[in-house]
Design an enzyme around this catalytic site. Structure first.
Site, PDB file in Angstrom:
ATOM      1  N   SER A 112       4.432  34.596  26.414  1.00  0.00           N
ATOM      2  CA  SER A 112       5.730  35.236  26.598  1.00  0.00           C
ATOM      3  C   SER A 112       6.791  34.225  27.025  1.00  0.00           C
ATOM      4  CB  SER A 112       5.622  36.319  27.660  1.00  0.00           C
ATOM      5  OG  SER A 112       6.850  36.985  27.793  1.00  0.00           O
ATOM      6  N   CYS A 159       7.198  35.862  37.562  1.00  0.00           N
ATOM      7  CA  CYS A 159       8.242  34.891  37.206  1.00  0.00           C
ATOM      8  C   CYS A 159       8.750  34.216  38.486  1.00  0.00           C
ATOM      9  CB  CYS A 159       9.398  35.570  36.484  1.00  0.00           C
ATOM     10  SG  CYS A 159      10.718  34.396  36.116  1.00  0.00           S
ATOM     11  N   GLY A 217       3.763  23.217  30.160  1.00  0.00           N
ATOM     12  CA  GLY A 217       3.420  22.043  29.364  1.00  0.00           C
ATOM     13  C   GLY A 217       2.195  21.332  29.924  1.00  0.00           C
ATOM     14  N   GLY A 228       2.437  28.253  24.470  1.00  0.00           N
ATOM     15  CA  GLY A 228       3.884  28.403  24.616  1.00  0.00           C
ATOM     16  C   GLY A 228       4.607  27.085  24.483  1.00  0.00           C
TER      17      GLY A 228
END
Lengths: 303, 276
Positions: free
Chosen positions: A19, A127, A215, A263
């Site tokens: 997402s 989040c 990452g 992602g």
């Protein structure tokens, strides 16, 4: 070889778009499936539309990305149309991600998104970039996790996966709380909190000052979280966090993952990264004599 | 590394009553049609097309249209700004080709740079530049200095040049060249390439004319973007799902004709559709 069953839902391969990367519109999600993803997660939707934080919202280096987009989205009412449109063009499983500011609002949004053809409902309670507005993420609180899952379960028949935070020191214990509350799966992990200061500008680069690190730098942190959660619960895991190569994806499965979120790797290797990871996984499995992913799931715990 | 580098403004020049160019002594290097993400620290960051790039320095020509650009206009030489990029798919620099540029408003920036890059390529340029009125025209003098370029001006109110739309000049050029379409590859003269940048409804009219006359065309498509490097998904277009920051902003006629939202709607910061 890579076919995966997750909560009895068939995935052509275990890679799902995580997402928040691409995933704003039906067309962008269809484009990701065309590039080899086994499934997709929509960018998280909320009750009302949100424009998100001012820019810069995303920066990237060779080792990590840092973002504070601020949960921009067109709102659940508009989002339902995009979800339906995605399914008109694709049979790939669709994960509907939502967030809210209270447990009651989670239930409201969950009820609405359940009218769309989603296969799994993902609850984004983790989040790290909206705390000035929302307060501390729900993902740090066992009580909040319990309440949100119970309220959402009461209004939907869709299987629920709850997205946890690597900022919580006791993520495995929180996963167990989620399981006991009735969660069907765990998504682990969201981004880890971080920031960057530009020395010449003498200020943080992100407009929000701090953001979430993703990452390659996130990968070992996420892997440890997935490993710990697998040991703590019996429900399946969507492992997300820095997966960039086929080797990363297989390591996540050996830690206990069933699905693998991808992602930020889109930044490092382009939208074609899904197909690239699939080919790398197949090659390694062939070299190592691995016939199916079920054969190696959680195998790293045996040692 | 997609991380802002801090540059000092080396000069500020006034292009017309509404547009300033901010210069930076820095080797990007860029291709015409590309953009940078320009960061005004503490305020905002936006994609800005590159209007000048000599190789040693580059210039961004900016209209003061919103809160960030208005604050930019208060800056002085020596003030610091952040840059990432250059990003995006550029216009083609082709030899022995007859270029027709169609520029509306600030679209004259990248097309001005493209015209300069055609030096020595044996490619003549018809530069059609339009604006609502004379004071909004951009880069007319800059292009007039270029020996292989012919400038055609239009204004909506007729205060300079042709009164009406710049696309009317394009149609005249295309119909004079080819009195009865279609022609395309069978024509023995130089092949035409139309390049356009400006308001989307103007670009859509250019696309339709190029389709009608069967000439090649490249269009710079502007969509709201957050990152500029193919991650945020904000600038993906329907129904292809391709991002305009990296597959675009410059796309060809065939691709533009597949983008059903082109000329109809775009998406705002939240991702909602907004009709033109």
């Amino acid at each position: 070889m890579l076919h995966t069953s997750f909560l009895s839902i068939p995935f052509h391969n275990p890679l799902v778009l995580a997402s928040g990367i691409l995933g704003v519109s039906a067309a962008s999600m269809n484009h990701v499936v065309d590039n080899g993803a086994g499934g997709v997660t929509v960018k998280s939707l909320s009750k009302e539309p949100r424009t998100g934080h001012a820019n810069p919202t995303m920066i990237a280096s060779d080792t990590h990305m840092l973002n504070a987009v601020g949960l921009s989205n067109p709102g659940i009412d508009h989002g339902l149309g995009e979800l339906r449109m995605f399914k008109q063009r694709s049979t790939a499983p669709l994960i509907g991600s939502i967030f809210a500011s209270t447990p009651e609002e989670f239930a409201d949004v969950a009820k609405k998104i359940s009218t769309a053809p989603i296969d799994i409902l993902e609850l984004d309670i983790s989040c790290p970039n909206v705390s000035t507005e929302f307060g501390e993420p729900f993902a740090y609180s066992p009580h909040a996790i319990l309440t949100i899952i119970k309220k959402v379960k009461a209004v939907t028949d869709k299987p629920i996966s709850i997205k946890l935070s690597p900022n919580a020191w006791n993520i495995a214990a929180l996963a167990r709380v989620a399981e006991q509350a009735g969660a069907d799966a765990i998504t682990a992990v969201n981004t880890v909190s971080g920031m960057q200061i530009n020395v010449q500008a003498r200020m943080p680069v992100l407009h929000n000052k701090y953001g979430g690190v993703s990452g390659p730098a996130l990968f070992p942190i996420a892997l440890k979280c997935v490993y710990d959660i697998y040991a703590a619960v019996n429900i399946p895991i969507i492992a997300t966090g820095g997966v960039t190569t086929g080797e990363d994806a297989l390591a996540m499965i050996m830690a206990g993952a069933t699905l693998v979120g991808v992602g930020s790797a889109v930044y490092y290797r382009g939208t074609g990264v899904f197909q690239k990871i699939v080919v790398e996984m197949q090659q390694i499995m062939q070299d190592e004599g691995i016939a199916s992913l079920d054969e190696i799931r959680g195998v790293a715990h045996a040692s | 590394m997609d991380n802002p580098i801090i540059l000092k403004i080396s000069a500020i020049t006034q292009e017309n009553p509404h547009v300033k160019t901010f210069w930076f002594d820095y080797e990007l290097p860029s291709k015409p049609g590309q953009f940078v993400m320009l960061w005004l620290p503490g305020v905002d960051q936006k994609p800005i097309s590159i209007a000048y790039d000599t190789g040693e320095c580059f210039g961004l020509s900016i209209f003061a249209v919103g809160p960030m650009t208005q604050q930019l206009f208060a800056l002085k030489r020596g003030d610091k700004l952040g840059i990432t990029g250059p990003y995006g798919n550029p216009f083609s620099v082709r030899e022995n080709t007859r270029y027709i540029m169609v520029a509306g408003g600030y679209g004259a920036g990248p097309l001005g740079l493209l015209t300069e890059r055609l030096a020595g390529k044996q490619s003549p340029v018809d530069f059609c530049v339009g604006a609502r009125s004379r004071d909004l025209l951009l880069f007319e003098e800059r292009i007039e200095k270029i020996p292989y370029a012919t400038v055609h001006v239009s204004t909506n109110d007729g205060s300079k040049g042709h009164k009406g739309y710049v696309t009317e000049i394009l149609e005249k050029l295309l119909s004079d060249k080819y009195p009865s379409p279609p022609f395309g590859d069978t024509d023995t003269t130089q092949k035409i390439l139309v390049c356009t940048c400006g308001p989307e409804m103007m670009e859509k009219a250019v696309l339709n004319l190029c389709t009608k006359y069967n000439v090649d065309c490249q269009i710079s498509v502007e969509r709201y973007m957050k990152c500029g490097f193919n991650i945020c998904g904000q600038c993906c277009v329907d129904p292809l799902g391709i991002p305009m920051c990296s597959v675009g902003p410059v796309i060809d006629r065939e691709t533009a004709n597949k983008i059903t939202e082109f000329g109809l709607y775009h998406r705002d910061k939240a991702g909602r559709k907004v009709e033109y």
